[in-house]
Design a protein around this motif. Structure first.
Motif, mmCIF file in Angstrom:
data_model
loop_
_atom_site.group_PDB
_atom_site.id
_atom_site.type_symbol
_atom_site.label_atom_id
_atom_site.label_comp_id
_atom_site.label_asym_id
_atom_site.label_seq_id
_atom_site.Cartn_x
_atom_site.Cartn_y
_atom_site.Cartn_z
ATOM 1 N N LYS A 1 0.821 -1.207 0.000
ATOM 2 C CA LYS A 1 0.000 0.000 0.000
ATOM 3 C C LYS A 1 0.857 1.259 0.000
ATOM 4 O O LYS A 1 0.609 2.203 -0.764
ATOM 5 C CB LYS A 1 -0.928 0.015 1.219
ATOM 6 C CG LYS A 1 -1.820 1.260 1.296
ATOM 7 C CD LYS A 1 -2.636 1.295 2.571
ATOM 8 C CE LYS A 1 -3.618 2.450 2.587
ATOM 9 N NZ LYS A 1 -3.055 3.752 2.226
ATOM 10 N N GLU A 2 1.884 1.277 0.848
ATOM 11 C CA GLU A 2 2.735 2.463 0.957
ATOM 12 C C GLU A 2 3.450 2.759 -0.355
ATOM 13 O O GLU A 2 3.513 3.909 -0.802
ATOM 14 C CB GLU A 2 3.748 2.277 2.086
ATOM 15 C CG GLU A 2 3.118 2.321 3.481
ATOM 16 C CD GLU A 2 4.115 2.008 4.576
ATOM 17 O OE1 GLU A 2 5.236 1.531 4.241
ATOM 18 O OE2 GLU A 2 3.785 2.219 5.759
ATOM 19 N N ARG B 1 2.548 1.728 -3.420
ATOM 20 C CA ARG B 1 1.580 2.102 -4.453
ATOM 21 C C ARG B 1 1.083 3.524 -4.248
ATOM 22 O O ARG B 1 0.906 4.279 -5.209
ATOM 23 C CB ARG B 1 0.387 1.143 -4.453
ATOM 24 C CG ARG B 1 -0.579 1.417 -5.602
ATOM 25 C CD ARG B 1 -1.845 0.588 -5.520
ATOM 26 N NE ARG B 1 -2.685 0.841 -6.682
ATOM 27 C CZ ARG B 1 -3.505 1.878 -6.812
ATOM 28 N NH1 ARG B 1 -3.567 2.786 -5.855
ATOM 29 N NH2 ARG B 1 -4.235 2.015 -7.901
ATOM 30 N N ASP B 2 0.846 3.918 -3.007
ATOM 31 C CA ASP B 2 0.344 5.256 -2.732
ATOM 32 C C ASP B 2 1.344 6.343 -3.108
ATOM 33 O O ASP B 2 0.966 7.504 -3.319
ATOM 34 C CB ASP B 2 -0.020 5.399 -1.249
ATOM 35 C CG ASP B 2 -1.279 4.615 -0.884
ATOM 36 O OD1 ASP B 2 -1.969 4.150 -1.812
ATOM 37 O OD2 ASP B 2 -1.544 4.467 0.323
ATOM 38 N N GLU B 3 2.625 5.983 -3.194
ATOM 39 C CA GLU B 3 3.661 6.946 -3.555
ATOM 40 C C GLU B 3 3.852 7.067 -5.059
ATOM 41 O O GLU B 3 4.557 7.962 -5.534
ATOM 42 C CB GLU B 3 5.003 6.542 -2.918
ATOM 43 C CG GLU B 3 5.021 6.669 -1.392
ATOM 44 C CD GLU B 3 6.286 6.108 -0.794
ATOM 45 O OE1 GLU B 3 7.116 5.553 -1.565
ATOM 46 O OE2 GLU B 3 6.465 6.206 0.435
ATOM 47 N N VAL C 1 0.362 9.935 -9.656
ATOM 48 C CA VAL C 1 -1.060 9.764 -9.948
ATOM 49 C C VAL C 1 -1.393 10.143 -11.385
ATOM 50 O O VAL C 1 -2.129 9.449 -12.078
ATOM 51 C CB VAL C 1 -1.911 10.618 -8.983
ATOM 52 C CG1 VAL C 1 -3.391 10.529 -9.354
ATOM 53 C CG2 VAL C 1 -1.690 10.158 -7.552
#
Length: 368
Positions: free
Chosen positions: A278-279, A281-283, A286
């Motif tokens: 998650k960490e 991917r969130d970085e 976008v």
């Protein structure tokens, strides 16, 4: 830039590159070739090319830039054919293939004769195919990888960038080996995983048909890339076999580790597995374009009555907003409201569509 550009292969990518060059370099003449005469006729009718040719040598001999936009295996055959021709002094030959090591090895038939070859890979695509889907802005802000060999003159690399400046892409220069490793990790291997997940669901669907009904939602979204051309991915898998086999070994080791902590009920390690993913991917960026074409989906809560889809698409048509796909999530069939999922080619189009819905209706919208 002035001169003749010869595009071999007039599909989505070849046609889009041609349009980008034409719009940026007004004095350039684009010559096109394709084994499919319908593609040639359409490309000429749409103004993608200025003229066509029936024989490769006719256009190749007078070209200042040759762009090969066909499947990788066919690209290698064409490169060998070009190497036997009397080409223009200073011509640059490039391709747009998804793998590069094999292309680079084949390119020796050209470079050994003093012909400049620089591998290329514009990392953008579309749900549609053919010259009818071509657009000059297809590669805007996308990464465009160039893979010259060690002997390539830097001036030639800069010259190719100038030719392709109209794509408005972000150029990166990497080695063929690095290219295949990078694309293997973030494009080629994920396609195999997606196809594997779909195959597993297909097998379970034989036992329980509810699988296919429930897969209509999120599962369908996360495996969407499995709908890509089987022929293309067969060729890519064979061309990048060494990298993919290494990645499979790494993947199997990781899955064995996850399997082990599950067996042991190791809650902390299981949490760490999901948290770490998650960490990272969130970085990830976008809005930047990556190796796999992005899907810009807008979820719209709509009432269930006849004509709702034509109503929504009518609003978009009035404001000149193009869509690439539209569907209803079947998992909400018991509710009064359903979720309409509309896909767009760019984040800009999705944003414009969201504002359109909020302005014209009271339907709720959501971006995943």
């Amino acid at each position: 830039m002035r001169g003749n550009v010869f595009i071999i292969g007039l599909g989505l990518i070849g046609g889009s590159v041609a349009l980008a060059i034409k719009q940026h370099h007004r004095d350039v003449r684009i010559i096109g070739y394709d084994v499919n005469q319908k593609n040639v006729q359409l490309a000429k009718m749409l103004g993608i090319i200025d003229e066509d040719c029936d024989v490769l040598e006719e256009a190749a001999s007078k070209a200042d830039l040759i762009i090969i936009s066909v499947p990788v295996i066919e690209t290698e055959r064409i490169m060998r054919t070009l190497s036997s021709m009397d080409l223009k002094q200073g011509v640059i030959i490039t391709d747009v293939g998804s793998t590069k090591q094999g292309i680079s090895d084949t390119a020796k038939c050209l470079t050994n004769k003093g012909i400049c070859f620089i591998g290329g890979h514009p990392m953008a695509g579309s749900h549609k195919s053919g010259p009818g889907a071509a657009k000059a802005r297809l590669f805007e802000n996308a990464f465009y990888l160039l893979t010259p060999n060690e002997e390539t003159d830097i001036e030639k690399i800069e010259q190719l960038k100038s030719w392709l400046e109209g794509t408005q892409a972000n150029f990166l220069v990497v080695t063929p080996e690095e290219h295949d490793r990078l694309t293997g990790v973030i494009s080629h291997f994920p396609h195999i995983i997606a196809a594997g997940l779909v195959q597993q669901a297909k097998n379970y669907n034989i036992e329980n048909s509810l699988v296919s009904r429930l897969a209509a939602g999120g599962f369908r979204d996360i495996t969407r890339i499995a709908s890509s051309s089987p022929v293309m991915w067969r060729d890519i898998s064979i061309q990048n076999k060494t990298v993919l086999l290494d990645l499979m070994d790494d993947w199997l080791k990781e899955m064995e580790r996850v399997k082990s902590v599950l067996i042991q009920d190791d809650a902390e390690s299981i949490l760490g597995f999901f948290k770490s993913a998650k960490e990272f991917r969130d970085e990830l960026p976008v809005h930047a374009k990556g190796a796999i074409p992005a899907f810009y989906d807008l979820y719209i809560d709509v009432p269930d009555y006849p004509g709702i889809i034509s109503e929504i698409t009518g609003y978009f048509a009035q404001e000149g907003i193009s869509i690439t796909n539209i569907r209803i999530l079947e998992t909400r069939e018991e509710e009064i409201y359903g979720v309409l999922v509309v896909s767009f080619q760019t984040d800009y189009d999705r944003s414009k569509a969201e504002k359109c819905i909020k302005h014209r209706t009271n339907y709720g919208t959501f971006i995943a």
